[in-house]
Design a protein around this motif. Structure first.
Motif, PDB file in Angstrom:
ATOM      1  N   ASP A   1     141.517 -14.991  96.459  1.00  0.00           N
ATOM      2  CA  ASP A   1     141.112 -15.249  95.082  1.00  0.00           C
ATOM      3  C   ASP A   1     140.066 -16.355  95.002  1.00  0.00           C
ATOM      4  N   CYS A   2     139.416 -16.435  93.859  1.00  0.00           N
ATOM      5  CA  CYS A   2     138.426 -17.467  93.581  1.00  0.00           C
ATOM      6  C   CYS A   2     138.787 -18.129  92.249  1.00  0.00           C
ATOM      7  N   SER A   3     139.093 -19.406  92.283  1.00  0.00           N
ATOM      8  CA  SER A   3     139.434 -20.171  91.077  1.00  0.00           C
ATOM      9  C   SER A   3     140.609 -19.574  90.304  1.00  0.00           C
ATOM     10  N   ASP A   4     141.483 -18.844  90.999  1.00  0.00           N
ATOM     11  CA  ASP A   4     142.697 -18.255  90.411  1.00  0.00           C
ATOM     12  C   ASP A   4     142.398 -17.201  89.340  1.00  0.00           C
ATOM     13  N   ILE A   5     141.198 -16.608  89.354  1.00  0.00           N
ATOM     14  CA  ILE A   5     140.862 -15.688  88.262  1.00  0.00           C
ATOM     15  C   ILE A   5     141.634 -14.375  88.358  1.00  0.00           C
ATOM     16  N   THR A   6     141.990 -13.948  89.563  1.00  0.00           N
ATOM     17  CA  THR A   6     142.779 -12.720  89.700  1.00  0.00           C
ATOM     18  C   THR A   6     144.215 -12.962  89.250  1.00  0.00           C
ATOM     19  N   ALA A   7     144.780 -14.097  89.658  1.00  0.00           N
ATOM     20  CA  ALA A   7     146.126 -14.449  89.201  1.00  0.00           C
ATOM     21  C   ALA A   7     146.170 -14.582  87.685  1.00  0.00           C
ATOM     22  N   LEU A   8     145.121 -15.149  87.104  1.00  0.00           N
ATOM     23  CA  LEU A   8     145.060 -15.285  85.649  1.00  0.00           C
ATOM     24  C   LEU A   8     145.030 -13.919  84.970  1.00  0.00           C
ATOM     25  N   MET A   9     144.317 -12.974  85.568  1.00  0.00           N
ATOM     26  CA  MET A   9     144.275 -11.626  85.002  1.00  0.00           C
ATOM     27  C   MET A   9     145.643 -10.967  85.087  1.00  0.00           C
ATOM     28  N   GLY A  10     146.345 -11.163  86.194  1.00  0.00           N
ATOM     29  CA  GLY A  10     147.702 -10.627  86.301  1.00  0.00           C
ATOM     30  C   GLY A  10     148.623 -11.217  85.250  1.00  0.00           C
ATOM     31  N   LEU A  11     148.483 -12.510  85.012  1.00  0.00           N
ATOM     32  CA  LEU A  11     149.265 -13.156  83.948  1.00  0.00           C
ATOM     33  C   LEU A  11     148.918 -12.575  82.592  1.00  0.00           C
ATOM     34  N   ARG A  12     147.616 -12.415  82.330  1.00  0.00           N
ATOM     35  CA  ARG A  12     147.176 -11.915  81.019  1.00  0.00           C
ATOM     36  C   ARG A  12     147.708 -10.511  80.743  1.00  0.00           C
ATOM     37  N   ILE A  13     147.704  -9.655  81.753  1.00  0.00           N
ATOM     38  CA  ILE A  13     148.278  -8.320  81.581  1.00  0.00           C
ATOM     39  C   ILE A  13     149.745  -8.433  81.172  1.00  0.00           C
TER      40      ILE A  13
ATOM     41  N   GLY B   1     148.712 -10.929 101.994  1.00  0.00           N
ATOM     42  CA  GLY B   1     148.568 -12.109 101.141  1.00  0.00           C
ATOM     43  C   GLY B   1     149.214 -11.963  99.780  1.00  0.00           C
ATOM     44  N   THR B   2     149.613 -10.738  99.429  1.00  0.00           N
ATOM     45  CA  THR B   2     150.198 -10.539  98.095  1.00  0.00           C
ATOM     46  C   THR B   2     151.596 -11.140  97.972  1.00  0.00           C
ATOM     47  N   ARG B   3     152.189 -11.565  99.106  1.00  0.00           N
ATOM     48  CA  ARG B   3     153.479 -12.246  98.983  1.00  0.00           C
ATOM     49  C   ARG B   3     153.331 -13.580  98.248  1.00  0.00           C
ATOM     50  N   PHE B   4     152.100 -14.058  98.142  1.00  0.00           N
ATOM     51  CA  PHE B   4     151.844 -15.286  97.389  1.00  0.00           C
ATOM     52  C   PHE B   4     151.475 -15.001  95.930  1.00  0.00           C
ATOM     53  N   GLY B   5     151.486 -13.726  95.547  1.00  0.00           N
ATOM     54  CA  GLY B   5     151.103 -13.359  94.186  1.00  0.00           C
ATOM     55  C   GLY B   5     151.969 -13.980  93.103  1.00  0.00           C
ATOM     56  N   PRO B   6     153.313 -13.874  93.203  1.00  0.00           N
ATOM     57  CA  PRO B   6     154.153 -14.488  92.164  1.00  0.00           C
ATOM     58  C   PRO B   6     153.914 -15.989  92.029  1.00  0.00           C
ATOM     59  N   GLN B   7     153.759 -16.655  93.150  1.00  0.00           N
ATOM     60  CA  GLN B   7     153.504 -18.098  93.150  1.00  0.00           C
ATOM     61  C   GLN B   7     152.186 -18.404  92.434  1.00  0.00           C
ATOM     62  N   GLY B   8     151.152 -17.611  92.724  1.00  0.00           N
ATOM     63  CA  GLY B   8     149.855 -17.834  92.096  1.00  0.00           C
ATOM     64  C   GLY B   8     149.868 -17.582  90.605  1.00  0.00           C
ATOM     65  N   ILE B   9     150.570 -16.531  90.177  1.00  0.00           N
ATOM     66  CA  ILE B   9     150.637 -16.216  88.745  1.00  0.00           C
ATOM     67  C   ILE B   9     151.444 -17.283  88.006  1.00  0.00           C
TER      68      ILE B   9
ATOM     69  N   ALA C   1     136.091  -4.817  90.816  1.00  0.00           N
ATOM     70  CA  ALA C   1     136.339  -5.764  91.902  1.00  0.00           C
ATOM     71  C   ALA C   1     135.657  -7.112  91.684  1.00  0.00           C
ATOM     72  N   GLY C   2     134.542  -7.134  90.984  1.00  0.00           N
ATOM     73  CA  GLY C   2     133.852  -8.392  90.753  1.00  0.00           C
ATOM     74  C   GLY C   2     134.640  -9.368  89.896  1.00  0.00           C
ATOM     75  N   PHE C   3     135.585  -8.839  89.109  1.00  0.00           N
ATOM     76  CA  PHE C   3     136.406  -9.680  88.240  1.00  0.00           C
ATOM     77  C   PHE C   3     137.726 -10.092  88.886  1.00  0.00           C
ATOM     78  N   VAL C   4     138.146  -9.363  89.915  1.00  0.00           N
ATOM     79  CA  VAL C   4     139.447  -9.642  90.551  1.00  0.00           C
ATOM     80  C   VAL C   4     139.283  -9.643  92.074  1.00  0.00           C
ATOM     81  N   PRO C   5     138.625 -10.666  92.614  1.00  0.00           N
ATOM     82  CA  PRO C   5     138.397 -10.677  94.062  1.00  0.00           C
ATOM     83  C   PRO C   5     139.674 -10.861  94.867  1.00  0.00           C
ATOM     84  N   GLY C   6     140.705 -11.414  94.252  1.00  0.00           N
ATOM     85  CA  GLY C   6     141.931 -11.722  94.978  1.00  0.00           C
ATOM     86  C   GLY C   6     142.873 -10.554  95.065  1.00  0.00           C
ATOM     87  N   THR C   7     142.476  -9.537  95.812  1.00  0.00           N
ATOM     88  CA  THR C   7     143.332  -8.373  96.027  1.00  0.00           C
ATOM     89  C   THR C   7     143.000  -7.779  97.385  1.00  0.00           C
TER      90      THR C   7
END
Length: 290
Positions: free
Chosen positions: A251-263, A12-20, A207-213
């Motif tokens: 992921d849930c509510s894009d919170i993992t993608a948001l964390m990747g963006l924030r980093i 599913g990580t092939r959708f990571g760039p799209q999500g971020i 893991a509780g903060f980044v379920p989308g992995t």
């Protein structure tokens, strides 16, 4: 780099760039705490996706190395969004191909990712075995932060010892504090090197903060700790960075993608705030050769 052909379990990580990219609509380029507006400090360009090939990991690695080398040869600072962590080898190979200088690596992860093979292939559990075989990327300058839990294969331990890599567990971060761990990590990564590359696996965060992995491991860094640490690493200057293992299907509510963006944007902001953005250009001394 929308590729998850190196995944050994949950894809599913092939959708990571799209999500971020999608969640980046939430952000402005201005950070109040840093006092930085990225629009005023840099020209930022989305260069699009690397053309990856499902089912052909080695050809995909060649595509990734060529793309990264092409971008780096211009003097641009590459921000690479994965994708699974198998891309950690071809990204650094691409960068290393356009410089004769030595490169250190600071790698945030819950997993060591330093086996030679997995399932008889170079998968997302293997990038740093192969990256540290590159002549100007020494294993002594590989620093891994956050390693631990029940997903580090026992077979990786003798490789770490034989190659004299540097490991900081979550317990080390707790005992020494984030600032001290970063101080020690920078000392090892920069020792004898001309530049340092950052690889950030999102699963290093609790893991509780980044379920989308794909391989969540409880007990990781808190988000504030992670942001503090990457900011301190970036303050010394980097020659490139990647964020990997964001998997939007989980992921849930894009919170993992948001964390990747924030980093990603915190790294850029810290480099701007400390006058380090663009300083890596001096190491680029070889032409891009596909």
């Amino acid at each position: 780099v929308p590729f998850d052909g190196g995944t050994t379990y949950r894809s599913g990580t092939r959708f990571g760039p799209q999500g971020i990219r999608r969640i980046s609509a939430l952000y402005s380029p201005y950070n109040y705490e840093m006092g930085v507006d990225l629009r005023e400090q840099m020209t930022l360009c989305d260069a699009g996706d690397v053309f990856t090939i499902p089912g052909n990991i080695e050809k995909t690695f060649d595509q990734i190395s060529n793309a990264v080398a092409h971008v780096c040869s211009t003097g641009a600072f590459p921000v690479i969004l994965g994708g699974d962590h198998s891309i950690g080898f071809p990204t650094i190979r691409g960068l290393a191909s356009v410089t004769s200088k030595r490169i250190g690596i600071i790698h945030f992860d819950r997993h060591a990712d330093i086996q030679e093979t997995d399932l008889d292939e170079r998968m997302h559990t293997t990038p740093y075995f192969h990256a540290t075989n590159i002549p100007n990327v020494r294993p002594e300058n590989l620093v891994q932060i956050g390693i631990g839990g029940w997903q580090v294969p026992r077979a990786a331990v003798p490789i770490m010892r034989d190659r004299r890599t540097n490991i900081f567990s979550i317990s080390d971060v707790e005992d020494l504090g984030p600032e001290k761990v970063v101080e020690m990590a920078l000392d090892r990564a920069w020792d004898g090197c001309d530049a340092v590359y950052l690889s950030f696996d999102i699963d290093v965060i609790e893991a509780g903060f980044v379920p989308g992995t794909g391989w969540p491991e409880p007990g990781g860094l808190l988000p504030r700790e992670a942001l503090k640490m990457v900011g301190l690493v970036a303050a010394e200057g980097l020659c490139g960075m990647e964020v990997v293992e964001v998997s939007p299907p989980y992921d849930c509510s894009d919170i993992t993608a948001l964390m990747g963006l924030r980093i990603s944007v915190d790294v850029l902001g810290s480099m701007v705030a400390h006058g380090k953005l663009g300083k890596h250009k001096s190491i680029i001394d070889k032409p891009f050769v596909p």
